[in-house]
Design an enzyme around this catalytic site. Structure first.
Site, mmCIF file in Angstrom:
data_model
loop_
_atom_site.group_PDB
_atom_site.id
_atom_site.type_symbol
_atom_site.label_atom_id
_atom_site.label_comp_id
_atom_site.label_asym_id
_atom_site.label_seq_id
_atom_site.Cartn_x
_atom_site.Cartn_y
_atom_site.Cartn_z
ATOM 1 C CG ASP A 110 38.797 35.721 34.841
ATOM 2 O OD1 ASP A 110 39.485 35.042 34.040
ATOM 3 O OD2 ASP A 110 37.707 36.238 34.532
ATOM 4 N NE ARG A 111 37.818 29.390 32.216
ATOM 5 C CZ ARG A 111 37.923 28.608 31.142
ATOM 6 N NH1 ARG A 111 38.375 29.127 29.990
ATOM 7 N NH2 ARG A 111 37.598 27.344 31.206
ATOM 8 C CG ASP A 130 33.948 33.644 37.564
ATOM 9 O OD1 ASP A 130 33.001 34.396 37.906
ATOM 10 O OD2 ASP A 130 35.141 33.978 37.671
#
Length: 257
Positions: A110-111, A130
């Site tokens: 996701d990063r 995030d």
């Protein structure tokens, strides 16, 4: 009844610790998408054989998956027969960026996806924040090198843990305005959770800038990004769905592979 219009060409499935998002793109060349979201626990407990009914049997589309929940990553592989092409993002997926970190295989996908989107947007030295179940900071240079960053508990996670691990502290409404000087228990928790996270973000980014001798543009994304953005003094861009945009861009980089 299927989840998506037969006009869709791509579905991006983002599996987070709290939420599973299905983003349906009419065309992968456009950033516009239709979003359908589920609680991650709901998806974990459902019958995956029945999930196939979510997708139209009349037209196959392509799929890209960004998952930080290994058991769901494995289960989603059952969907391969539903799609023309299915891409699972990992540290070896071509993204246009280079992971200049130790143990790149452990870097959160996701990063990675969020950083791809931020880099394609700005092409500068960037700190990507995030704000989800965890609050993460990821640094990428204008040369496209991901240098690392920081991970801390997200504001929702802290809110829940304070309530669960103490006898008297309540869950608080994170949407309410936070003041530095909390005048009661609720406002004191808001100060600690929300403003504490903001100060941590700004402090860590400042320390990183001094360490690497670069000024960083800041982009904030994630489910709690709008809550934190109100209190961040450093100039920044706000994009709640940066991970999904990054998934679309990674798909375009890999569709011919």
């Amino acid at each position: 009844m299927s989840l998506y219009s037969e006009q869709s060409e791509l579905v991006a499935i983002k599996v987070g610790n709290s939420t599973v998002n299905f983003a349906f793109f009419k065309t992968p060349q456009s950033s516009e998408f239709h979003l359908v979201s589920f609680d991650t626990r709901e998806i974990l407990n459902c019958d995956f054989a029945n999930l196939t009914s979510f997708f139209s049997p009349h037209k196959k589309l392509d799929c890209i998956v960004c998952s930080v929940v290994p058991v769901l990553t494995e289960k989603l592989s059952y969907f391969r027969k539903l799609f023309n092409k299915m891409i699972f993002i990992n540290s070896k997926t071509p993204t246009g960026l280079t992971l200049k970190i130790r143990n790149p295989e452990s870097f959160g996908v996701d990063r990675l996806a969020a950083t791809v989107a931020a880099y394609e947007l700005l092409k500068k030295n960037i700190a990507v924040v995030d704000a989800g179940t965890a609050t993460t900071i990821t640094v990428v240079t204008k040369e496209g090198e991901i240098l690392g960053g920081a991970i801390m508990p997200g504001v929702g996670t802290m809110n829940y843990c304070l309530h669960e691990k103490t006898a008297s502290l309540p869950l608080v409404d994170l949407e309410k305005d936070a003041e530095p000087l909390g005048m009661d228990t609720h406002s004191a928790i808001l100060s600690g959770i929300v403003l504490g996270t903001v100060h941590a973000i700004e402090g860590i980014i400042g320390d990183i800038e001094r360490k690497i001798n670069l000024n960083l543009e800041v982009v904030i994304t994630g489910g709690y990004c709008e809550i934190l953005s109100k209190y961040v003094h450093k100039r920044h861009l706000l994009n709640k769905h940066l991970v999904i945009e990054g998934m679309r861009l990674i798909y375009l980089k890999n569709i011919k592979n």
